[in-house]
Scaffold this motif. Structure first.
Motif, PDB file in Angstrom:
ATOM      1  N   VAL A   1       0.950  -1.046   0.094  1.00  0.00           N
ATOM      2  CA  VAL A   1      -0.183   0.020   0.130  1.00  0.00           C
ATOM      3  C   VAL A   1       0.783   1.214   0.014  1.00  0.00           C
ATOM      4  O   VAL A   1       1.854   1.263   0.681  1.00  0.00           O
ATOM      5  CB  VAL A   1      -1.024   0.087   1.164  1.00  0.00           C
ATOM      6  N   ILE A   2       0.426   2.295  -0.859  1.00  0.00           N
ATOM      7  CA  ILE A   2       1.265   3.389  -0.691  1.00  0.00           C
ATOM      8  C   ILE A   2       0.067   4.811  -0.895  1.00  0.00           C
ATOM      9  O   ILE A   2      -0.778   4.350  -1.665  1.00  0.00           O
ATOM     10  CB  ILE A   2       2.171   3.731  -1.794  1.00  0.00           C
ATOM     11  N   ASP A   3       0.451   5.861  -0.207  1.00  0.00           N
ATOM     12  CA  ASP A   3      -0.523   6.914  -0.384  1.00  0.00           C
ATOM     13  C   ASP A   3      -0.337   7.686  -1.832  1.00  0.00           C
ATOM     14  O   ASP A   3       0.836   7.823  -2.250  1.00  0.00           O
ATOM     15  CB  ASP A   3      -0.242   7.681   0.815  1.00  0.00           C
ATOM     16  N   SER A   4      -1.322   8.124  -2.214  1.00  0.00           N
ATOM     17  CA  SER A   4      -1.302   8.770  -3.395  1.00  0.00           C
ATOM     18  C   SER A   4      -2.567   9.544  -3.767  1.00  0.00           C
ATOM     19  O   SER A   4      -3.634   9.125  -3.806  1.00  0.00           O
ATOM     20  CB  SER A   4      -1.258   7.859  -4.720  1.00  0.00           C
ATOM     21  N   GLY A   5      -2.144  10.941  -3.899  1.00  0.00           N
ATOM     22  CA  GLY A   5      -3.495  11.839  -4.033  1.00  0.00           C
ATOM     23  C   GLY A   5      -3.215  13.040  -4.586  1.00  0.00           C
ATOM     24  O   GLY A   5      -2.020  13.384  -5.062  1.00  0.00           O
ATOM     25  N   VAL A   6      -4.169  14.037  -4.543  1.00  0.00           N
ATOM     26  CA  VAL A   6      -4.047  15.022  -5.181  1.00  0.00           C
ATOM     27  C   VAL A   6      -3.764  16.416  -4.308  1.00  0.00           C
ATOM     28  O   VAL A   6      -4.160  16.151  -3.297  1.00  0.00           O
ATOM     29  CB  VAL A   6      -5.625  15.557  -5.756  1.00  0.00           C
ATOM     30  N   PRO A   7      -2.554  17.051  -4.534  1.00  0.00           N
ATOM     31  CA  PRO A   7      -2.365  18.144  -3.595  1.00  0.00           C
ATOM     32  C   PRO A   7      -3.446  19.123  -3.396  1.00  0.00           C
ATOM     33  O   PRO A   7      -4.098  19.597  -4.232  1.00  0.00           O
ATOM     34  CB  PRO A   7      -1.158  18.924  -4.022  1.00  0.00           C
ATOM     35  N   VAL A   8      -3.953  19.638  -2.016  1.00  0.00           N
ATOM     36  CA  VAL A   8      -4.848  20.536  -1.828  1.00  0.00           C
ATOM     37  C   VAL A   8      -4.340  21.719  -0.855  1.00  0.00           C
ATOM     38  O   VAL A   8      -3.485  21.722  -0.205  1.00  0.00           O
ATOM     39  CB  VAL A   8      -5.769  19.740  -0.842  1.00  0.00           C
ATOM     40  N   LEU A   9      -4.849  22.746  -1.404  1.00  0.00           N
ATOM     41  CA  LEU A   9      -4.511  24.249  -0.516  1.00  0.00           C
ATOM     42  C   LEU A   9      -5.631  24.381   0.364  1.00  0.00           C
ATOM     43  O   LEU A   9      -7.002  24.205  -0.145  1.00  0.00           O
ATOM     44  CB  LEU A   9      -4.361  25.487  -1.341  1.00  0.00           C
ATOM     45  N   SER A  10      -5.439  24.941   1.508  1.00  0.00           N
ATOM     46  CA  SER A  10      -6.892  25.396   2.667  1.00  0.00           C
ATOM     47  C   SER A  10      -7.176  23.864   2.937  1.00  0.00           C
ATOM     48  O   SER A  10      -8.569  23.881   3.081  1.00  0.00           O
ATOM     49  CB  SER A  10      -7.533  26.231   2.042  1.00  0.00           C
ATOM     50  N   MET A  11      -6.460  22.682   3.063  1.00  0.00           N
ATOM     51  CA  MET A  11      -7.140  21.555   3.659  1.00  0.00           C
ATOM     52  C   MET A  11      -7.945  21.674   4.907  1.00  0.00           C
ATOM     53  O   MET A  11      -7.677  22.304   5.862  1.00  0.00           O
ATOM     54  CB  MET A  11      -6.109  20.539   3.575  1.00  0.00           C
ATOM     55  N   HIS A  12      -9.195  20.875   4.751  1.00  0.00           N
ATOM     56  CA  HIS A  12     -10.073  21.046   5.587  1.00  0.00           C
ATOM     57  C   HIS A  12     -10.745  22.372   6.016  1.00  0.00           C
ATOM     58  O   HIS A  12     -11.521  22.523   6.999  1.00  0.00           O
ATOM     59  CB  HIS A  12      -9.558  20.773   7.164  1.00  0.00           C
ATOM     60  N   ALA A  13     -10.573  23.303   5.159  1.00  0.00           N
ATOM     61  CA  ALA A  13     -11.187  24.475   5.282  1.00  0.00           C
ATOM     62  C   ALA A  13     -12.599  24.500   4.611  1.00  0.00           C
ATOM     63  O   ALA A  13     -12.677  23.453   3.818  1.00  0.00           O
ATOM     64  CB  ALA A  13     -10.577  25.838   4.533  1.00  0.00           C
ATOM     65  N   PRO A  14     -13.688  25.110   5.048  1.00  0.00           N
ATOM     66  CA  PRO A  14     -15.168  25.025   4.104  1.00  0.00           C
ATOM     67  C   PRO A  14     -14.690  24.930   2.659  1.00  0.00           C
ATOM     68  O   PRO A  14     -15.734  24.295   2.098  1.00  0.00           O
ATOM     69  CB  PRO A  14     -15.676  26.317   4.788  1.00  0.00           C
ATOM     70  N   ASN A  15     -13.724  25.835   2.154  1.00  0.00           N
ATOM     71  CA  ASN A  15     -13.590  25.716   0.863  1.00  0.00           C
ATOM     72  C   ASN A  15     -12.154  25.348   0.706  1.00  0.00           C
ATOM     73  O   ASN A  15     -11.222  26.203   1.071  1.00  0.00           O
ATOM     74  CB  ASN A  15     -14.051  26.907   0.163  1.00  0.00           C
ATOM     75  N   GLU A  16     -12.006  24.228  -0.117  1.00  0.00           N
ATOM     76  CA  GLU A  16     -10.513  23.641  -0.452  1.00  0.00           C
ATOM     77  C   GLU A  16     -10.160  24.066  -1.805  1.00  0.00           C
ATOM     78  O   GLU A  16     -11.288  24.270  -2.580  1.00  0.00           O
ATOM     79  CB  GLU A  16     -10.385  22.242  -0.004  1.00  0.00           C
ATOM     80  N   ILE A  17      -9.043  24.143  -2.141  1.00  0.00           N
ATOM     81  CA  ILE A  17      -8.396  24.422  -3.658  1.00  0.00           C
ATOM     82  C   ILE A  17      -7.538  23.221  -4.085  1.00  0.00           C
ATOM     83  O   ILE A  17      -6.569  22.586  -3.399  1.00  0.00           O
ATOM     84  CB  ILE A  17      -7.511  25.658  -3.596  1.00  0.00           C
ATOM     85  N   ILE A  18      -8.027  22.896  -5.527  1.00  0.00           N
ATOM     86  CA  ILE A  18      -7.134  22.148  -5.855  1.00  0.00           C
ATOM     87  C   ILE A  18      -6.713  22.498  -7.439  1.00  0.00           C
ATOM     88  O   ILE A  18      -7.393  23.456  -7.985  1.00  0.00           O
ATOM     89  CB  ILE A  18      -7.724  20.493  -6.140  1.00  0.00           C
ATOM     90  N   SER A  19      -5.915  21.771  -8.271  1.00  0.00           N
ATOM     91  CA  SER A  19      -5.590  22.292  -9.734  1.00  0.00           C
ATOM     92  C   SER A  19      -6.250  21.192 -10.452  1.00  0.00           C
ATOM     93  O   SER A  19      -6.220  19.954 -10.035  1.00  0.00           O
ATOM     94  CB  SER A  19      -4.066  22.234  -9.774  1.00  0.00           C
ATOM     95  N   LYS A  20      -6.714  21.654 -11.559  1.00  0.00           N
ATOM     96  CA  LYS A  20      -7.360  20.745 -12.611  1.00  0.00           C
ATOM     97  C   LYS A  20      -6.408  19.525 -13.039  1.00  0.00           C
ATOM     98  O   LYS A  20      -6.842  18.611 -13.461  1.00  0.00           O
ATOM     99  CB  LYS A  20      -8.333  21.357 -13.446  1.00  0.00           C
ATOM    100  N   ALA A  21      -5.202  20.158 -13.096  1.00  0.00           N
ATOM    101  CA  ALA A  21      -4.144  19.393 -13.778  1.00  0.00           C
ATOM    102  C   ALA A  21      -3.765  18.212 -12.978  1.00  0.00           C
ATOM    103  O   ALA A  21      -3.745  16.968 -13.309  1.00  0.00           O
ATOM    104  CB  ALA A  21      -2.927  20.054 -14.110  1.00  0.00           C
TER     105      ALA A  21
END
Ligand code: MN
Ligand code: MN
Length: 462
Positions: free
Chosen positions: A424-444
């Motif tokens: 098993v390895i962790d693999s995901g999308v980078p997020v800004l403002s994680m756990h805030a009411p509105n979080e941000i990701i890049s479409k790429a």
């Protein structure tokens, strides 16, 4: 060692595909603001893509062969998809697993009270939140009420533009001298996160007339009594839809990217597999990750193991030893978001080992806190094999730690699945403002996650 930005490699056709993935994802986010809604939407998409209910297959007693697609739901809050491959299950599955619960504010079981002509609901927050982020903003109410007669009343208030919204008030700045001097973690207390629900007294009512107005609304609109709240699960979440973010529309602002962005990428990957993949592919959408993967719908429960056992019965591979082999021989991407590097908070990161928005899907060899405690810490051999697959498919990928050593940390479902002895390895999308009411990701990064999960499901060997 610096990883290139994914946007640079896209031609016109690829840019269209990135935008199409973003559109599908935003629709998934809007349809799923709770774990129940995300599970329901996952099942809807699965059925649209030819999946059938595993329990129904068992009842009809029909066998399962390569190419068959089945799903199973755990108590309406967790979902598993299986796309049966050409190899026996004993050789292991290729699994992508994410969680579909997100931080939020839950209504208590005895919630309603009236204070100075305002009716409130008492709450208890769910998951790790910075409480000051949840006041003075529009909230919507989502959930279900289970009545004594067994009926389940669904509730969604605050999403339609003609709906009212609710929320939690904050103290005006003019009188905040004391509050502003407090630590951020203490300025807003958990017990003060009470939601305003009504402000008009019910005519002719002497005792708590505003609360009476609230109860009248619940009775008239939903046929509910106050006591019904004892068996309700109502979640207050940020109101409104996911939006394109940035003037170039390269990002998405939304509630619950953690971890619905990985859940959606998994579903998208599952739906573009070949008719009969080499190994059985599995998409796992778990609940309760944000509070420790506990309970009957969290990853620590045994529904996944049980579902694989049921599936193996249908493929004619029954038996405990074969089940153990199937689980131990499996390969898994624990798909969960990673902390995106934020230049405004540069000191929280170590730049060489941080995840950057736009540089693709992120592999975290380990998570945890203070000396990797509580992490999975994947095997180097497994990461080596993944590098090969990612590069062969021209996937944009990067590696990261959660942040600066000894600053904090976090966990995922990775260590729980690893208990079976699988890779098993962790693999995901980078997020800004994680756990805030509105979080941000890049479409790429969303697009690259879909490509990465697809390549893994198709090409990872036993
Ligand atoms: Mn997560
Ligand atoms: Mn989280």
């Amino acid at each position: 060692m610096e990883r290139p930005n994914a946007w640079k490699k896209y031609d016109k056709k690829a840019l269209k595909a990135v935008e199409a993935a973003a559109k599908g994802y935003k629709a998934y986010l809007d349809a799923g603001k709770t774990e129940r809604e995300c599970a329901r939407e996952a099942v809807r998409l699965a059925e649209e893509n030819g999946y059938i209910d595993l329990r129904a297959a068992i009842q009809k007693g029909h066998g399962v062969k390569p190419g068959d697609k089945l799903y199973q739901v755990q108590m309406g809050k967790a979902v598993m998809l299986f796309h049966v491959g050409r190899n026996p299950l004993e050789k292991g599955l290729n699994i992508v697993g994410a969680h579909i619960d997100s931080p939020r504010i839950d209504i208590k079981q005895n919630p309603f009270y009236e204070d100075t002509d305002i009716a409130y609901a008492d709450t208890h927050y769910y998951g790790g939140i910075k409480k000051y982020q949840w006041v003075a903003r529009p909230l919507a109410l989502h959930g279900v009420v289970a009545k004594k007669d067994g009926t389940l009343v669904p509730i969604v208030i605050g999403e339609d533009e003609n709906d009212p919204v609710v929320g939690i008030s904050d103290l005006l700045i003019h009188l905040s001298q004391e509050q502003m001097g407090k630590k951020l973690s203490e300025a807003i207390t958990g017990e003060s996160l009470d939601i305003m629900l009504a402000g008009q007294p019910l005519q002719g009512e002497e005792k708590e007339p505003v609360k009476a107005m609230l109860l009248k609304f619940l009775r008239d609109k939903y046929g509910l009594e106050e006591e019904d709240m004892i068996s309700a699960e109502i979640e207050a979440v940020p109101a409104g839809k996911a939006r394109d973010y940035g003037l170039d529309r390269s990002m998405i602002l939304g509630y619950g990217h953690d971890d619905r962005v990985c859940a959606y990428a998994e579903l998208a990957a599952m739906f573009q597999l070949p008719a009969a993949p080499e190994y059985t592919c599995c998409c796992l959408l778990a609940d309760k990750e944000e509070i420790g993967s506990v309970g009957a719908t969290g990853m620590q429960a045994q529904y996944f193991e049980n579902a694989v056992a049921e599936l193996m019965q249908l493929t004619g591979e029954g038996g405990d030893l074969k089940l153990r082999r199937a689980l131990a021989n499996s390969r898994m991407l624990s798909c969960d978001v990673s902390a995106g590097y934020d230049p405004l908070y540069a000191s929280a990161f170590e730049k060489k080992n941080a995840a950057y928005l736009g540089r693709g899907v992120c592999y975290n060899k380990f998570t945890g806190r203070g000396g990797k405690s509580g992490s999975n810490d994947a095997n180097a051999e497994f990461m080596g094999r993944l590098r090969k697959i990612m590069d062969e498919h021209n996937v944009s990928w990067q590696t990261a730690e959660l942040g600066r050593v000894d600053l904090g940390g976090g966990g995922t479902i990775a260590y729980i699945c690893a208990l079976y002895g699988m890779e098993v390895i962790d693999s995901g999308v980078p997020v800004l403002s994680m756990h805030a009411p509105n979080e941000i990701i890049s479409k790429a990064d969303l697009y690259e996650a879909i490509q990465a999960y697809t390549a893994f499901l198709i090409d990872m060997e036993g």
